[in-house]
Motif scaffolding. Structure first.
Motif, mmCIF file in Angstrom:
data_model
loop_
_atom_site.group_PDB
_atom_site.id
_atom_site.type_symbol
_atom_site.label_atom_id
_atom_site.label_comp_id
_atom_site.label_asym_id
_atom_site.label_seq_id
_atom_site.Cartn_x
_atom_site.Cartn_y
_atom_site.Cartn_z
ATOM 1 N N GLU A 71 0.811 -1.211 0.000
ATOM 2 C CA GLU A 71 0.000 0.000 0.000
ATOM 3 C C GLU A 71 0.855 1.277 0.000
ATOM 4 O O GLU A 71 0.567 2.214 -0.732
ATOM 5 N N ILE A 72 1.887 1.285 0.814
ATOM 6 C CA ILE A 72 2.785 2.451 0.862
ATOM 7 C C ILE A 72 4.229 1.941 0.806
ATOM 8 O O ILE A 72 4.599 1.047 1.574
ATOM 9 N N ILE A 103 1.152 3.531 -3.284
ATOM 10 C CA ILE A 103 1.774 4.849 -3.415
ATOM 11 C C ILE A 103 3.205 4.716 -2.902
ATOM 12 O O ILE A 103 3.430 4.181 -1.818
ATOM 13 N N PHE A 156 4.850 -1.097 3.310
ATOM 14 C CA PHE A 156 3.711 -1.289 4.202
ATOM 15 C C PHE A 156 2.572 -1.883 3.381
ATOM 16 O O PHE A 156 2.296 -1.407 2.276
#
Lengths: 336, 336, 336, 336
Positions: free
Chosen positions: C147-148, C225, C245
């Motif tokens: 996700e990150i 992202i 993450f």
């Protein structure tokens, strides 16, 4: 260019062949001798740039071109081959221990007297980046006067029982590295040893007359108290830590692992285990110890670890054995 | 002795009641008001030393004995009750955000002008031991001029969808704390915001028109670039970290956990997760923020976080929302 | 045995000569070419087992015995020499970037089509123990869906201004490694880039039209992202960290340092800085990337990093430049 | 509601007053007695909700309303007041040590027999979050069968010489906590003690007949070997660590510090020192131990630390003293 002969092409012999071949600029390996030399090993050695292989180590002793000998054969041959090599005027790097018999080490020391032979004993951990860093911090006075020295040394797995039986016992086989480390970190010798030990890992080790778990207390000459804890089996890998506490602070080192990755999930935050295998953990240190030996020859300086550095840990190991047998503190002076 | 009235006896109201009761020496709670006040809460409050409970918060506003009001009611009541309390001459501690509507915050600011009323807004993280330490390091110049500021803020679990719908969106509800932190760490305001965001955690959040994952870049007035990363769900717990990098070094803080225990076994070396729940993580900070508010009253000094500190993060949140909607960097000056 | 020719005997050329000489079993270096070849370098190369040195790289291209070419010359020569070598049927390892001009990289890609030439581009960090570990954790699904993604990459010192002027700008010179890393960790390409950047380290860099500090946000194709933070100068050393993450957890890596020693005294608990110099930090990775290239030749498998892996980060760098100039998010598709 | 009387309003008495006042729900303090009770202390106690203060502890003993007594007076009064309180039918929490004289502790044990009096001794560390976590890991079998237990306990500063002279010696004053911890972590008693100790910190301590630095080895009944290292002065703060190594792994705890901040600069990466002062370090543990005592009364369960848990560490301390004097391992059975 230092011409080197290597006696013993087992695990540790191969480590030194690799180090000299790949990272020691001022040395070449002329001959490698091993009674069990086979085609595979010979081919591998060739690939590493070794000029000649043989089953007969005497070829190395007799070869006038060879300047330095690395003794990587079985422990019982260390002192006799040391004597032969010294008498042939060759510099000697000898794997630890020189011998379990103090008198035989003293013979080697006597043989060295008056000669220009460089002699180095293989306590590789002194060349490890972590142990070097903690020793340097102490030597530079960054922690003041040492008061408590702690060394943790635990193997990932016990050796085979056949090895245990001929190893001289845990104190001479495993703790000997920690005895050397205590001297290195304290910057002085030990006066007295007390052992609390047990057979907890494998009953076969106890049946073989040995222990596998121990806490060893050392009174050092400079007043510091050192304590070593050993175990033959740590499921999480090769545990090699140290800490020196002094009047002005503390210097401590942890383990190395394969990477710094940490996984956070619902179970916690998990990092990697310590490196499991001693060759992996100390590969770089093995290279640096041989480089230091070659440097001492090239620059005609003292080796970082002379014959007395080989003797002292054996005295400590014998005192530890006696302490264990007699269940009392034993002075090093009782052994000599 | 500062006499306090607390409006709202929900989760955060109870936190403040406990703090004042157990650790703020110079304050007593005269009245706690909550429209849903029941017997259980009233009994609990009595046990905490509260003198009186009521369903009608106007009792607090009208009580001439009460010096200070803590507004812990629902967000939509923050600005109207602030105005009432200010007009009644009472010092005000108001939970964040004062309002989502900039004009209403400005009304509060206008009402404060010319009065001696102390006003503090509840950005509790400024009082946390870790955030305090990193801010102090920056403010003392230990890292030189700040260049890059990084804030990680991830919740352990997303709020319920009903809450999401009335929350004002992630930027005003969750990131608002990080906007305040960016100002606190940089020591200045932001000029511009750019948002990259997504709905990755729960499709229902997206259906409600909100995002749950974001990276927000801020151009700060002092030249530093700040970056916040947010997620509504981190399975390993409440992740609250920050790092300020500058011309002379870096200051960084990690998470708190329940204990320092580490288990080494054949799977690796495992430590505890970050504390999971925000009340557990910031309990001490909640106590310190209220103590600071009471101190400002007792010593007649400025509160550490005034009404403008309540306004600025709302502006940043609105700019973030606009950036997300228009997919471009948005200047704070576009909002005001 | 793969016969290798190396074009360029500067800093990175010497690194590869050392790696092949000391740790790549299946390769020998026949020729090293460098327009500034001098006696010292030639002697050093001989010592490393290099058979022949020359000033003329065409000797390598023309030599029918040479199987593989390492292009370690200046950036402007990477694509033309790649073309020559490919046309001569030689496998190519090319240092990054292949070119700053997308069309020239595409020419190289076109030249490779239909041939059996192995082509590898030198993004060494993929072979680093830490980055490998975090990528493996992600690829094995240990953190769920990414996700990150956060990448910190800060140099210990800025390059000289003369270099800055010809470097293609920070995004193509320095961030390009991080662009590759974002692709490696995400397991997919980027769609869009947004840059917030500044000239904070040295005004001369700004005068040369470049930036030295940046936060770069990437929208990855898989929904994650990514955010990169860069600075040309970190006083504490070469800062190389990453964190991914995801829906099921987080994998993070820290820096390597010289040792694990920590000194506790009245000032605090102090560990060593990150390794300062990139060659020290990534020496092992450089060895592994060349070993992987040779393995791909020996086993006739794909190289781990093909010509498209050389192209993509250049596209990302050009998009970053455009984002910086136009102060808006830029799609990668705008560049192609 | 348990009505409590507290005897002794010195440093530790005040800690317990604060704990009961702020975090123990089921207890109120009726009376605090101290022979040196002054106006300031009385006023402070009132502020903490104490109903009555006196110079005469007999008021507490005689008060039929008081259910439980906390004995926080000087060590020599612990056992006589324990006897008085038990005979008056009051539950007793007694600070450590109950006495330095084994016979007197046995008298207390005898007095408890056949009564319903709850008796708890104040080994606060068992209630610390870190020590609790490591003990729980061991008790849950997460590290298998314990083999080596290591406890580090170093004070930030030595006590005054006047205190040293009446302290009973380091083993009974300081190490006694670690003896309790060894029992807690091992889950069993010690059989034998060996001490290596020295006077390194302050010659005045030696002149007073005491030591300030020690390594103490314990043979535990379950076969594990425990080792404690103590020093009266650690310049970096209060050092409180432990590690339990077993057949299936290791559990280790580190120190707590004020924050997690780390400063990276050209000197290295520096974190905060351990918390310096024992009250700061163990404040939470003091609260939990009193809460546990009150819980045992309320729920009529056994206290977590009974009179025998007060006796055993004294036996270990006396054995340690004998070991030091006679320079040999001493069995606990030699003391009883």
């Amino acid at each position: 260019m230092v011409k080197v002969g290597i006696i013993g092409a087992g695990r540790i012999g191969k480590v030194h062949i690799t180090s000299i071949s790949t990272r020691v600029r001022d040395a070449v390996i002329k001959t490698v001798a091993d009674p069990f030399m086979d085609e595979e090993t010979a081919a591998w050695a060739k690939g590493m740039g070794v000029q000649h292989t043989t089953k007969d180590y005497e070829e190395i002793i007799r070869d006038p071109e060879i300047d330095a000998v690395l003794i990587c054969s079985s422990t019982d041959t260390h002192s006799p081959i040391s004597l032969e090599a010294i008498r042939a005027g060759k510099h000697v790097f000898c794997e630890k221990p020189i011998d379990h018999d103090v008198e035989k080490i003293k013979e080697v020391a006597a043989a060295l007297e008056g000669t220009k032979v460089k002699y180095q004993v293989g306590f590789n951990r002194r060349f490890d980046h972590n142990f070097e860093a903690v020793q340097r911090a102490v030597a530079e006075g960054r922690i003041g006067r040492p008061e408590i020295i702690k060394i943790t040394s635990r193997d990932p797995e016990p050796p085979g029982i056949d090895y245990v039986k001929v190893s001289g016992g845990m104190f001479l086989d495993m703790t000997i590295h920690d005895f050397d480390m205590a001297r290195f970190l304290a910057g002085c010798d030990a006066e007295e040893v007390y052992v609390q030990a047990a057979n907890l890992v494998d009953p076969k080790i106890g049946e073989a007359g040995d222990v596998d778990t121990a806490v060893i207390t050392l009174q050092m000459e400079n007043g510091a108290i050192a304590v070593i804890d050993n175990c033959r089996k740590a499921v999480y890998g090769y545990d090699q830590r140290a800490e020196v506490f002094g009047s002005e602070g503390m210097a401590a080192i942890g383990n190395d692992s394969q990477s710094s990755v940490q996984i956070s999930n619902s179970d916690g935050v998990t990092g990697e285990k310590p490196l499991f295998f001693f060759l992996e953990r100390y590969m770089d240190a093995y290279g640096k110890e041989i480089a230091a030996f070659i440097d001492a020859i090239v620059n005609d300086t003292e080796t970082p670890l002379g014959v007395m550095d080989g003797l002292k840990p054996v005295l400590m190991g014998l005192a530890a054995k006696k302490s264990w047998e007699e269940h009392r503190p034993v002075k090093i002076s009782e052994i000599m």
